[in-house]
Scaffold this motif. Structure first.
Motif, mmCIF file in Angstrom:
data_model
loop_
_atom_site.group_PDB
_atom_site.id
_atom_site.type_symbol
_atom_site.label_atom_id
_atom_site.label_comp_id
_atom_site.label_asym_id
_atom_site.label_seq_id
_atom_site.Cartn_x
_atom_site.Cartn_y
_atom_site.Cartn_z
ATOM 1 N N SER A 29 0.834 -1.211 0.000
ATOM 2 C CA SER A 29 0.000 0.000 0.000
ATOM 3 C C SER A 29 0.865 1.255 0.000
ATOM 4 O O SER A 29 0.520 2.245 -0.651
ATOM 5 N N ARG A 32 2.048 1.765 -3.598
ATOM 6 C CA ARG A 32 0.981 2.312 -4.440
ATOM 7 C C ARG A 32 0.806 3.809 -4.175
ATOM 8 O O ARG A 32 0.653 4.600 -5.111
ATOM 9 N N LEU A 134 -6.286 5.430 -0.299
ATOM 10 C CA LEU A 134 -5.341 4.429 -0.771
ATOM 11 C C LEU A 134 -4.639 3.764 0.408
ATOM 12 O O LEU A 134 -4.422 2.554 0.394
#
Length: 181
Positions: A29, A32, A134
């Protein structure tokens, strides 16, 4: 040496195991998020390495809330990268690198559009949306990571989502004109 204390071998092994578990869980994560914030996989991977190194160095402070600590470090490392880019612009364009980024982005078609639209948002809105959605951070965690007030997080998220919806709608309309069904 500054910041390094003697640690018993058993304690070091335990610390390293805790950190390794954190890295395995958090890296996808965080990567990203860095990719969305920086737009370059190479830069995102570099920033992730910096984030993990800084988090490891301060593990005793970070281990109670490592995700929050790493988010803050990640955002700050991205900001450092932006400042560096603004002071040291690239002279030449590596066409192969650009082709790799584009082929990767096109492989994840909708993500590409979303990332492109996120890049068009003001920095604070993009940072808030990346942290909130996100990285799945709470309003309070996002405020702490970005060093802003919780009210600012809420308003930036609201405005950012509104603007993102509008950008995505405009993009969809443009695609319909270019590629009628």
């Amino acid at each position: 040496m500054r910041g390094i204390r003697a640690v018993a071998p058993g304690a070091r092994a335990s610390r390293d195991a805790e950190f390794t578990d954190f890295v395995q869980a958090a890296s996808p994560s965080l990567l990203r998020a860095a990719l969305v914030l920086l737009g370059s996989r190479e830069d995102a991977e570099d920033v992730l390495q910096v984030t993990m190194l800084r988090t490891y160095r301060r593990w005793e402070q970070a281990k109670d809330a490592p995700q929050a600590y790493a988010r803050t470090v990640l955002v700050n490392a991205c900001r450092e990268r932006w400042r560096h880019r603004s002071r040291h612009p690239e002279i030449s364009l590596d066409v192969d690198e650009l082709a790799n980024v584009l082929s990767f982005a096109e492989a994840v078609d909708r993500r590409h559009v979303l990332v492109r639209m996120l890049r068009r948002l003001p920095d604070i809105q993009r940072e808030v949306l990346v942290c909130r959605y996100l990285l799945d951070a709470t309003v309070a965690e996002t405020a702490t990571a970005l060093d802003i007030a919780e009210g600012t997080v809420k308003s930036a998220a609201s405005r950012g989502l509104d603007q993102l919806r509008q950008l995505l709608n405009d993009e969809e309309k443009r695609d319909r004109r270019v590629h009628p069904r």
